[in-house]
Design an enzyme around this catalytic site. Structure first.
Site, PDB file in Angstrom:
ATOM      1  N   GLY A   7     -62.721   2.910  27.841  1.00 41.04           N
ATOM      2  CA  GLY A   7     -62.283   2.155  26.858  1.00 41.04           C
ATOM      3  C   GLY A   7     -60.883   1.609  27.196  1.00 41.04           C
ATOM      4  N   PHE A  11     -57.197  -1.280  22.425  1.00 44.01           N
ATOM      5  CA  PHE A  11     -55.629  -1.378  22.228  1.00 44.01           C
ATOM      6  C   PHE A  11     -54.945  -0.169  22.957  1.00 44.01           C
ATOM      7  CE2 PHE A  11     -52.803   0.847  18.934  1.00 44.01           C
ATOM      8  CZ  PHE A  11     -51.698   0.088  19.072  1.00 44.01           C
ATOM      9  N   ASP A  33     -65.657   0.246  30.511  1.00 43.86           N
ATOM     10  CA  ASP A  33     -65.549  -0.398  28.985  1.00 43.86           C
ATOM     11  C   ASP A  33     -66.705  -1.187  28.610  1.00 43.86           C
ATOM     12  OD1 ASP A  33     -62.797  -0.655  26.907  1.00 43.86           O
ATOM     13  OD2 ASP A  33     -64.855  -1.941  26.506  1.00 43.86           O
ATOM     14  N   THR A  36     -66.953  -3.956  23.369  1.00 43.81           N
ATOM     15  CA  THR A  36     -67.357  -4.283  22.039  1.00 43.81           C
ATOM     16  C   THR A  36     -66.540  -5.348  21.388  1.00 43.81           C
ATOM     17  OG1 THR A  36     -65.992  -2.571  21.200  1.00 43.81           O
ATOM     18  CG2 THR A  36     -68.054  -1.737  21.806  1.00 43.81           C
ATOM     19  N   THR A 121     -57.648  12.449  17.574  1.00 47.54           N
ATOM     20  CA  THR A 121     -56.808  11.970  16.559  1.00 47.54           C
ATOM     21  C   THR A 121     -56.335  12.911  15.252  1.00 47.54           C
ATOM     22  OG1 THR A 121     -57.091  10.510  14.377  1.00 47.54           O
ATOM     23  CG2 THR A 121     -59.251  11.396  15.601  1.00 47.54           C
ATOM     24  N   ASP A 122     -55.335  12.793  14.883  1.00 49.31           N
ATOM     25  CA  ASP A 122     -55.026  13.670  13.738  1.00 49.31           C
ATOM     26  C   ASP A 122     -55.944  13.634  12.545  1.00 49.31           C
ATOM     27  OD1 ASP A 122     -54.383  11.208  12.581  1.00 49.31           O
ATOM     28  OD2 ASP A 122     -52.467  11.486  12.054  1.00 49.31           O
ATOM     29  N   GLU A 123     -56.748  12.715  12.556  1.00 52.15           N
ATOM     30  CA  GLU A 123     -57.802  12.659  11.422  1.00 52.15           C
ATOM     31  C   GLU A 123     -58.941  13.891  11.306  1.00 52.15           C
ATOM     32  OE1 GLU A 123     -58.982   8.733  10.429  1.00 52.15           O
ATOM     33  OE2 GLU A 123     -57.290   7.889  11.161  1.00 52.15           O
ATOM     34  N   TYR A 147     -65.932   8.646  10.755  1.00 53.70           N
ATOM     35  CA  TYR A 147     -65.066   8.357  12.066  1.00 53.70           C
ATOM     36  C   TYR A 147     -64.639   9.573  12.428  1.00 53.70           C
ATOM     37  CZ  TYR A 147     -60.903   7.621  14.984  1.00 53.70           C
ATOM     38  OH  TYR A 147     -59.991   7.691  15.837  1.00 53.70           O
ATOM     39  N   ALA A 149     -65.302  12.871  11.560  1.00 51.71           N
ATOM     40  CA  ALA A 149     -66.433  13.742  11.936  1.00 51.71           C
ATOM     41  C   ALA A 149     -66.930  13.563  13.299  1.00 51.71           C
ATOM     42  CB  ALA A 149     -67.539  13.731  10.897  1.00 51.71           C
ATOM     43  N   LYS A 151     -65.346  12.118  15.890  1.00 49.99           N
ATOM     44  CA  LYS A 151     -64.112  12.554  16.840  1.00 49.99           C
ATOM     45  C   LYS A 151     -63.888  14.018  16.786  1.00 49.99           C
ATOM     46  CE  LYS A 151     -61.758  10.120  18.843  1.00 49.99           C
ATOM     47  NZ  LYS A 151     -61.914   9.501  20.307  1.00 49.99           N
ATOM     48  N   VAL A 203     -53.995  -3.950   0.094  1.00 47.48           N
ATOM     49  CA  VAL A 203     -53.282  -2.558   0.122  1.00 47.48           C
ATOM     50  C   VAL A 203     -54.491  -1.574  -0.753  1.00 47.48           C
ATOM     51  CG1 VAL A 203     -51.538  -0.668  -0.799  1.00 47.48           C
ATOM     52  CG2 VAL A 203     -50.919  -3.022   0.368  1.00 47.48           C
ATOM     53  N   ARG A 211     -49.012   7.949   6.118  1.00 47.63           N
ATOM     54  CA  ARG A 211     -49.309   8.008   7.655  1.00 47.63           C
ATOM     55  C   ARG A 211     -48.253   8.424   8.390  1.00 47.63           C
ATOM     56  NH1 ARG A 211     -53.517   8.578   5.575  1.00 47.63           N
ATOM     57  NH2 ARG A 211     -55.531   7.584   5.567  1.00 47.63           N
TER      58      ARG A 211
HETATM   59  P1  NAD Z   1     -59.965   0.162  20.167  1.00 43.09           P
HETATM   60  O1  NAD Z   1     -61.239   0.222  19.278  1.00 43.09           O
HETATM   61  O2  NAD Z   1     -58.992  -0.885  20.238  1.00 43.09           O
HETATM   62  O3  NAD Z   1     -60.698   0.250  21.708  1.00 43.09           O
HETATM   63  C1  NAD Z   1     -61.928   1.104  21.886  1.00 43.09           C
HETATM   64  C2  NAD Z   1     -62.447   0.694  23.051  1.00 43.09           C
HETATM   65  O4  NAD Z   1     -63.595   1.411  23.749  1.00 43.09           O
HETATM   66  C3  NAD Z   1     -62.727  -0.805  23.324  1.00 43.09           C
HETATM   67  O5  NAD Z   1     -62.410  -1.509  24.262  1.00 43.09           O
HETATM   68  C4  NAD Z   1     -64.449  -0.696  23.307  1.00 43.09           C
HETATM   69  O6  NAD Z   1     -64.814  -2.057  24.073  1.00 43.09           O
HETATM   70  C5  NAD Z   1     -64.630   0.655  24.202  1.00 43.09           C
HETATM   71  N1  NAD Z   1     -65.790   1.169  23.738  1.00 43.09           N
HETATM   72  C6  NAD Z   1     -66.412   1.364  22.527  1.00 43.09           C
HETATM   73  N2  NAD Z   1     -67.556   2.043  22.677  1.00 43.09           N
HETATM   74  C7  NAD Z   1     -68.012   2.156  23.984  1.00 43.09           C
HETATM   75  C8  NAD Z   1     -69.135   2.565  24.844  1.00 43.09           C
HETATM   76  N3  NAD Z   1     -69.967   3.105  24.089  1.00 43.09           N
HETATM   77  N4  NAD Z   1     -68.641   2.474  26.026  1.00 43.09           N
HETATM   78  C9  NAD Z   1     -67.563   2.007  26.722  1.00 43.09           C
HETATM   79  N5  NAD Z   1     -66.547   1.475  25.921  1.00 43.09           N
HETATM   80  C10 NAD Z   1     -66.711   1.785  24.880  1.00 43.09           C
HETATM   81  O7  NAD Z   1     -59.528   1.835  19.924  1.00 43.09           O
HETATM   82  P2  NAD Z   1     -57.817   2.370  20.131  1.00 43.09           P
HETATM   83  O8  NAD Z   1     -57.345   2.000  18.672  1.00 43.09           O
HETATM   84  O9  NAD Z   1     -57.270   1.754  21.588  1.00 43.09           O
HETATM   85  O10 NAD Z   1     -58.315   3.822  19.999  1.00 43.09           O
HETATM   86  C11 NAD Z   1     -58.443   4.655  21.505  1.00 43.09           C
HETATM   87  C12 NAD Z   1     -58.719   5.971  21.441  1.00 43.09           C
HETATM   88  O11 NAD Z   1     -57.820   6.627  20.707  1.00 43.09           O
HETATM   89  C13 NAD Z   1     -59.994   6.342  20.500  1.00 43.09           C
HETATM   90  O12 NAD Z   1     -60.703   7.325  21.126  1.00 43.09           O
HETATM   91  C14 NAD Z   1     -59.459   6.861  19.171  1.00 43.09           C
HETATM   92  O13 NAD Z   1     -60.418   7.352  18.490  1.00 43.09           O
HETATM   93  C15 NAD Z   1     -58.187   7.384  19.611  1.00 43.09           C
HETATM   94  N6  NAD Z   1     -57.021   7.237  18.640  1.00 43.09           N
HETATM   95  C16 NAD Z   1     -56.678   6.034  18.099  1.00 43.09           C
HETATM   96  C17 NAD Z   1     -55.650   5.933  17.108  1.00 43.09           C
HETATM   97  C18 NAD Z   1     -55.029   4.609  16.901  1.00 43.09           C
HETATM   98  O14 NAD Z   1     -54.244   4.793  15.573  1.00 43.09           O
HETATM   99  N7  NAD Z   1     -55.401   3.630  17.183  1.00 43.09           N
HETATM  100  C19 NAD Z   1     -55.041   7.198  16.810  1.00 43.09           C
HETATM  101  C20 NAD Z   1     -55.295   8.418  17.239  1.00 43.09           C
HETATM  102  C21 NAD Z   1     -56.463   8.316  18.164  1.00 43.09           C
HETATM  103  P1  TYD Z   2     -56.057   1.993   9.248  1.00 45.80           P
HETATM  104  O1  TYD Z   2     -54.839   1.371  10.182  1.00 45.80           O
HETATM  105  O2  TYD Z   2     -57.336   1.483   9.100  1.00 45.80           O
HETATM  106  O3  TYD Z   2     -55.936   3.521  10.058  1.00 45.80           O
HETATM  107  P2  TYD Z   2     -56.606   4.889   9.557  1.00 45.80           P
HETATM  108  O4  TYD Z   2     -57.516   4.632   8.479  1.00 45.80           O
HETATM  109  O5  TYD Z   2     -56.884   5.408  10.911  1.00 45.80           O
HETATM  110  O6  TYD Z   2     -55.279   5.541   9.099  1.00 45.80           O
HETATM  111  O7  TYD Z   2     -55.175   2.439   7.949  1.00 45.80           O
HETATM  112  C1  TYD Z   2     -53.984   2.967   7.896  1.00 45.80           C
HETATM  113  C2  TYD Z   2     -53.814   3.190   6.237  1.00 45.80           C
HETATM  114  O8  TYD Z   2     -53.814   1.886   5.793  1.00 45.80           O
HETATM  115  C3  TYD Z   2     -54.809   3.919   5.521  1.00 45.80           C
HETATM  116  O9  TYD Z   2     -54.409   5.033   4.512  1.00 45.80           O
HETATM  117  C4  TYD Z   2     -55.709   2.963   4.967  1.00 45.80           C
HETATM  118  C5  TYD Z   2     -54.612   1.881   4.737  1.00 45.80           C
HETATM  119  N1  TYD Z   2     -55.222   0.497   4.575  1.00 45.80           N
HETATM  120  C6  TYD Z   2     -55.232  -0.415   3.645  1.00 45.80           C
HETATM  121  O10 TYD Z   2     -54.374  -0.061   2.513  1.00 45.80           O
HETATM  122  N2  TYD Z   2     -55.457  -1.509   3.697  1.00 45.80           N
HETATM  123  C7  TYD Z   2     -56.201  -2.044   4.668  1.00 45.80           C
HETATM  124  O11 TYD Z   2     -56.774  -3.405   4.642  1.00 45.80           O
HETATM  125  C8  TYD Z   2     -56.518  -1.141   5.782  1.00 45.80           C
HETATM  126  C9  TYD Z   2     -57.487  -1.724   7.011  1.00 45.80           C
HETATM  127  C10 TYD Z   2     -55.916   0.171   5.644  1.00 45.80           C
END
Ligand code: NAD
Ligand code: TYD
Length: 339
Positions: A7, A11, A33, A36, A121-123, A147, A149, A151, A203, A211
């Site tokens: 992955g 991001f 990766d 997707t 994730t904290d979720e 999501y 569940a 994780k 919103v 958050r």
């Molecule tokens: P993202 O969606 O930006 O990136 C996910 C990456 O995984 C992508 O490059 C995608 O192409 C790749 N991918 C998806 N399915 C795949 C598969 N089957 N095989 C190979 N590659 C695959 O996600 P992100 O925000 O960068 O999150 C990365 C990790 O961190 C995730 O595991 C997410 O659960 C965790 N996380 C994210 C956040 C957040 O705020 N973004 C917070 C806590 C934890």
């Molecule tokens: P998000 O960035 O989707 O992260 P997560 O759901 O993993 O916390 O959302 C952050 C917060 O913002 C969440 O409480 C949902 C809210 N949100 C909105 O209010 N509007 C939106 O369009 C989106 C995508 C999220």
């Protein structure tokens, strides 16, 4: 070290790869990766290319994983379906990648006899709105969305592999990340891009959900610490320094863009929406990590990055995301722009 980073074109993964190769000039990284809608090869353009190998492949494909893992000293699994709203629409994809894919990687790392660091994730702890307190690593897992569940399923497999097979597997659980190269489906980039385009900012509900925001650079530093010093079978929380209501975040973005609050549209709430996440990072802080970037500093640099890099987001806004956006939010939210 030679690391397998799954992955790594997403991001957080791409920020980790870029930083890791900079801070560890001896390291080599193999990125696996699937690319997707959320992954892009261009996300790795800033990383030291002479020590980076990119393989397009799926973590559910054992043959691809076994080939990519050869010669690596550790696996860091960022690969996941990561957006809560999409998990409500298509939960099956989340179970396949976030649970089954994690199993395939754990099994390959066990066979190779190397460390598996799971990015979680904290979720997984669920809603913390009923208390003033924060989740510790021993809080029960109580996920609300498909999501979270999925994780949590991945996390439980990590624990099971450590206990049953003695695998060197461990977990980091981060709060909401923000920073450069986050897909515009997530709250902060979505609002920045809509504010820049003169569109409405959506919103959910009353916007009072809380958050715990963590700058992606602080998270990447935390991953280095856990990779090096974390104990097998353990989890480490990585919380950001600031807890904010969504509405506060959105108003700050509007302020940075120079708009006014009439830009906000309160829309129908997300089903099963967790009202508050909060993490205690005490266990990780005892290993020497501390978040260094406060939200007010981090949101300014993140806003500036999106403003200054339209070549990064323009292709996303006109591609698959456009269809997703229209089906999720409807026409009226994008009426003012070219979306
Ligand atoms: P993202 O969606 O930006 O990136 C996910 C990456 O995984 C992508 O490059 C995608 O192409 C790749 N991918 C998806 N399915 C795949 C598969 N089957 N095989 C190979 N590659 C695959 O996600 P992100 O925000 O960068 O999150 C990365 C990790 O961190 C995730 O595991 C997410 O659960 C965790 N996380 C994210 C956040 C957040 O705020 N973004 C917070 C806590 C934890
Ligand atoms: P998000 O960035 O989707 O992260 P997560 O759901 O993993 O916390 O959302 C952050 C917060 O913002 C969440 O409480 C949902 C809210 N949100 C909105 O209010 N509007 C939106 O369009 C989106 C995508 C999220």
């Amino acid at each position: 070290m030679k690391l397998l980073v799954t992955g790594g074109a997403g991001f957080i993964g791409s920020n980790f790869v870029e930083r890791r190769l900079e801070v560890h000039p001896e390291d080599h990284i193999v990125v696996l990766d699937k690319l997707t809608y959320a992954g892009r090869r261009e996300n790795l353009e800033g990383a030291a290319s002479d020590r980076l190998e990119f393989v397009q492949g799926d973590i559910r494909d054992r043959t691809a994983v076994s080939a990519a893992i050869t010669g690596c000293d550790a696996v860091i699994n960022f690969a996941a379906e990561s957006h809560v709203d999409r998990s409500i629409e298509t939960p099956g994809e989340f179970i396949e990648t976030d649970v089954f894919g994690t199993y395939v990687l754990l099994d390959a790392a066990r066979e190779a006899g190397i460390r598996h660091l799971q990015i979680s994730t904290d979720e997984v702890y669920g809603d913390f709105s009923g208390t003033e307190g924060s989740a510790t690593e021993s809080s029960p897992l109580d996920p609300s969305s498909p999501y979270s569940a999925s994780k949590a399923g991945g996390d439980l497999l990590v624990g099971a592999f450590a206990r049953t097979y003695g695998s060197d597997a461990l977990i980091v659980r981060a709060s909401n990340n923000y920073g450069a190269r986050q897909h515009p489906e997530k709250l902060i980039p979505l609002c920045i891009l809509n504010a820049l385009a003169g569109d409405q900012l959506p919103v959910y509900g009353d916007g009072k959900q809380v958050r715990n925001w963590l700058n992606v650079q602080d998270f990447c530093a935390a991953i280095d610490v856990v990779l090096e010093c974390g104990a097998t079978g353990e989890a480490y929380n990585v919380g950001g320094p600031d807890e904010l209501e969504n509405i506060e975040v959105v108003k700050r973005i509007i302020e940075l863009a120079g708009g006014d609050e009439s830009r906000i549209d309160f829309i129908e709430d997300r089903p099963g929406h967790d009202l508050r996440y909060s993490l205690s990072s005490a266990r990780l802080e005892a290993l020497g990590w501390k978040a260094e970037i406060g939200f007010h500093e981090g949101i300014e640099s993140t806003f500036a990055w999106y403003r200054d890099n339209p070549q990064w987001w323009e292709p996303i806004r006109s591609g698959e995301y456009r269809d997703y956006y229209l089906s999720h939010y409807g026409q009226e939210l994008g009426a003012g722009s070219d979306r």
